[in-house]
Design a protein around this motif. Sequence first.
Motif, PDB file in Angstrom:
ATOM      1  N   ALA A  54       0.909  -1.254  -0.015  1.00 43.56           N
ATOM      2  CA  ALA A  54       0.025   0.016  -0.021  1.00 43.56           C
ATOM      3  C   ALA A  54       0.908   1.203   0.107  1.00 43.56           C
ATOM      4  O   ALA A  54       1.663   1.101   0.659  1.00 43.56           O
ATOM      5  N   THR A  55       0.761   2.075  -0.832  1.00 40.76           N
ATOM      6  CA  THR A  55       1.301   3.348  -0.686  1.00 40.76           C
ATOM      7  C   THR A  55       0.479   4.510  -0.084  1.00 40.76           C
ATOM      8  O   THR A  55      -0.488   4.638  -0.882  1.00 40.76           O
ATOM      9  N   ILE A  56       0.729   5.162   0.824  1.00 51.29           N
ATOM     10  CA  ILE A  56      -0.069   6.004   1.458  1.00 51.29           C
ATOM     11  C   ILE A  56       1.038   7.374   1.805  1.00 51.29           C
ATOM     12  O   ILE A  56       1.999   7.305   1.953  1.00 51.29           O
ATOM     13  N   SER A  57       0.361   8.355   2.066  1.00 50.81           N
ATOM     14  CA  SER A  57       1.111   9.599   2.575  1.00 50.81           C
ATOM     15  C   SER A  57       1.795   9.431   3.771  1.00 50.81           C
ATOM     16  O   SER A  57       1.413   8.858   4.644  1.00 50.81           O
ATOM     17  N   THR A  58       3.082  10.477   3.915  1.00 53.78           N
ATOM     18  CA  THR A  58       3.877  10.380   5.013  1.00 53.78           C
ATOM     19  C   THR A  58       2.902  11.254   5.939  1.00 53.78           C
ATOM     20  O   THR A  58       3.569  11.255   7.040  1.00 53.78           O
ATOM     21  N   ALA A  59       1.941  11.977   5.662  1.00 56.07           N
ATOM     22  CA  ALA A  59       1.134  12.725   6.586  1.00 56.07           C
ATOM     23  C   ALA A  59       0.456  11.702   7.632  1.00 56.07           C
ATOM     24  O   ALA A  59       0.038  12.202   8.629  1.00 56.07           O
ATOM     25  N   HIS A  60       0.424  10.482   7.386  1.00 60.08           N
ATOM     26  CA  HIS A  60      -0.115   9.377   8.211  1.00 60.08           C
ATOM     27  C   HIS A  60       1.017   9.054   9.266  1.00 60.08           C
ATOM     28  O   HIS A  60       0.648   8.109  10.204  1.00 60.08           O
ATOM     29  N   VAL A  61       2.075   9.817   9.345  1.00 59.69           N
ATOM     30  CA  VAL A  61       3.106   9.745  10.315  1.00 59.69           C
ATOM     31  C   VAL A  61       3.288  10.924  11.201  1.00 59.69           C
ATOM     32  O   VAL A  61       3.288  12.144  10.563  1.00 59.69           O
ATOM     33  N   SER A  62       3.187  10.920  12.324  1.00 55.63           N
ATOM     34  CA  SER A  62       3.573  12.159  13.069  1.00 55.63           C
ATOM     35  C   SER A  62       5.064  12.745  12.880  1.00 55.63           C
ATOM     36  O   SER A  62       5.836  11.955  12.539  1.00 55.63           O
ATOM     37  N   LEU A  92      -5.614   9.120   3.313  1.00 57.84           N
ATOM     38  CA  LEU A  92      -6.736   8.572   3.672  1.00 57.84           C
ATOM     39  C   LEU A  92      -7.591   9.039   4.703  1.00 57.84           C
ATOM     40  O   LEU A  92      -7.053   9.126   5.897  1.00 57.84           O
ATOM     41  N   ASP A  93      -8.764   9.265   4.818  1.00 58.58           N
ATOM     42  CA  ASP A  93      -9.548   9.883   5.893  1.00 58.58           C
ATOM     43  C   ASP A  93      -9.938   8.924   6.821  1.00 58.58           C
ATOM     44  O   ASP A  93      -9.999   9.249   8.054  1.00 58.58           O
ATOM     45  N   GLN A  94      -9.552   7.586   6.701  1.00 55.54           N
ATOM     46  CA  GLN A  94      -9.937   6.681   7.453  1.00 55.54           C
ATOM     47  C   GLN A  94      -8.448   6.439   8.499  1.00 55.54           C
ATOM     48  O   GLN A  94      -8.655   5.541   9.602  1.00 55.54           O
ATOM     49  N   LEU A  95      -7.565   7.093   8.219  1.00 56.31           N
ATOM     50  CA  LEU A  95      -6.286   7.121   9.156  1.00 56.31           C
ATOM     51  C   LEU A  95      -6.028   8.304   9.834  1.00 56.31           C
ATOM     52  O   LEU A  95      -6.515   9.405   9.398  1.00 56.31           O
ATOM     53  N   PHE A  96      -5.459   8.421  11.040  1.00 57.13           N
ATOM     54  CA  PHE A  96      -5.117   9.404  11.587  1.00 57.13           C
ATOM     55  C   PHE A  96      -3.998  10.163  10.760  1.00 57.13           C
ATOM     56  O   PHE A  96      -3.272   9.556   9.954  1.00 57.13           O
ATOM     57  N   MET A  97      -4.192  11.600  10.491  1.00 49.69           N
ATOM     58  CA  MET A  97      -3.175  12.350   9.659  1.00 49.69           C
ATOM     59  C   MET A  97      -2.677  13.797  10.595  1.00 49.69           C
ATOM     60  O   MET A  97      -3.315  14.214  11.548  1.00 49.69           O
ATOM     61  N   TRP A  98      -1.324  13.965  10.018  1.00 46.98           N
ATOM     62  CA  TRP A  98      -0.925  15.224  10.533  1.00 46.98           C
ATOM     63  C   TRP A  98      -0.408  16.170   9.447  1.00 46.98           C
ATOM     64  O   TRP A  98      -0.022  15.661   8.563  1.00 46.98           O
ATOM     65  N   ASP A  99      -0.376  17.488   9.839  1.00 45.70           N
ATOM     66  CA  ASP A  99       0.164  18.521   8.790  1.00 45.70           C
ATOM     67  C   ASP A  99       1.341  18.897   9.522  1.00 45.70           C
ATOM     68  O   ASP A  99       1.556  19.931  10.055  1.00 45.70           O
ATOM     69  N   TRP A 100       2.470  18.497   8.917  1.00 43.12           N
ATOM     70  CA  TRP A 100       3.863  18.884   9.203  1.00 43.12           C
ATOM     71  C   TRP A 100       4.476  19.261   8.196  1.00 43.12           C
ATOM     72  O   TRP A 100       5.307  19.582   7.483  1.00 43.12           O
TER      73      TRP A 100
END
Length: 117
Positions: free
Chosen positions: A24-32, A109-117
């Motif tokens: 699965a390829t997802i955004s690094t925004a899903h890591v704090s 993905l809206d279904q995962l925690f997300m951070w804006d850094w």
Amino acid sequence: MTDTAKAATDILPTLSIYESPRTATISTAHVSQEDQHIIADLCWSNDTERGEHWILSTKYGWIFCLDRRCSWATDLANLGISTRTIFNLKRVADCGYQWINFEACGDQLDQLFMWDW
């Protein structure tokens, strides 16, 4: 096809690849932001031959090879990774993905925690 390529296919047996992990390829925004600093230090380095062999650094993120480590969630928690980042990994893994590619341009993905850094 060149003569060399034709000759090689006549000489070599048919290629069979049996391992094909789902990725699965997802955004690094899903890591704090805090976790990304820890992850950067955990990644395997060919130069130093140190780090976690199941966490690989890429140009714009990391690949977690979860099928290479059965205790990965506990290990990450013990190394200081937040419960929300571990939750994100578990949620994606529970969908049948063995490898997770956190990529800067990956899907958010809206279904995962997300951070804006």
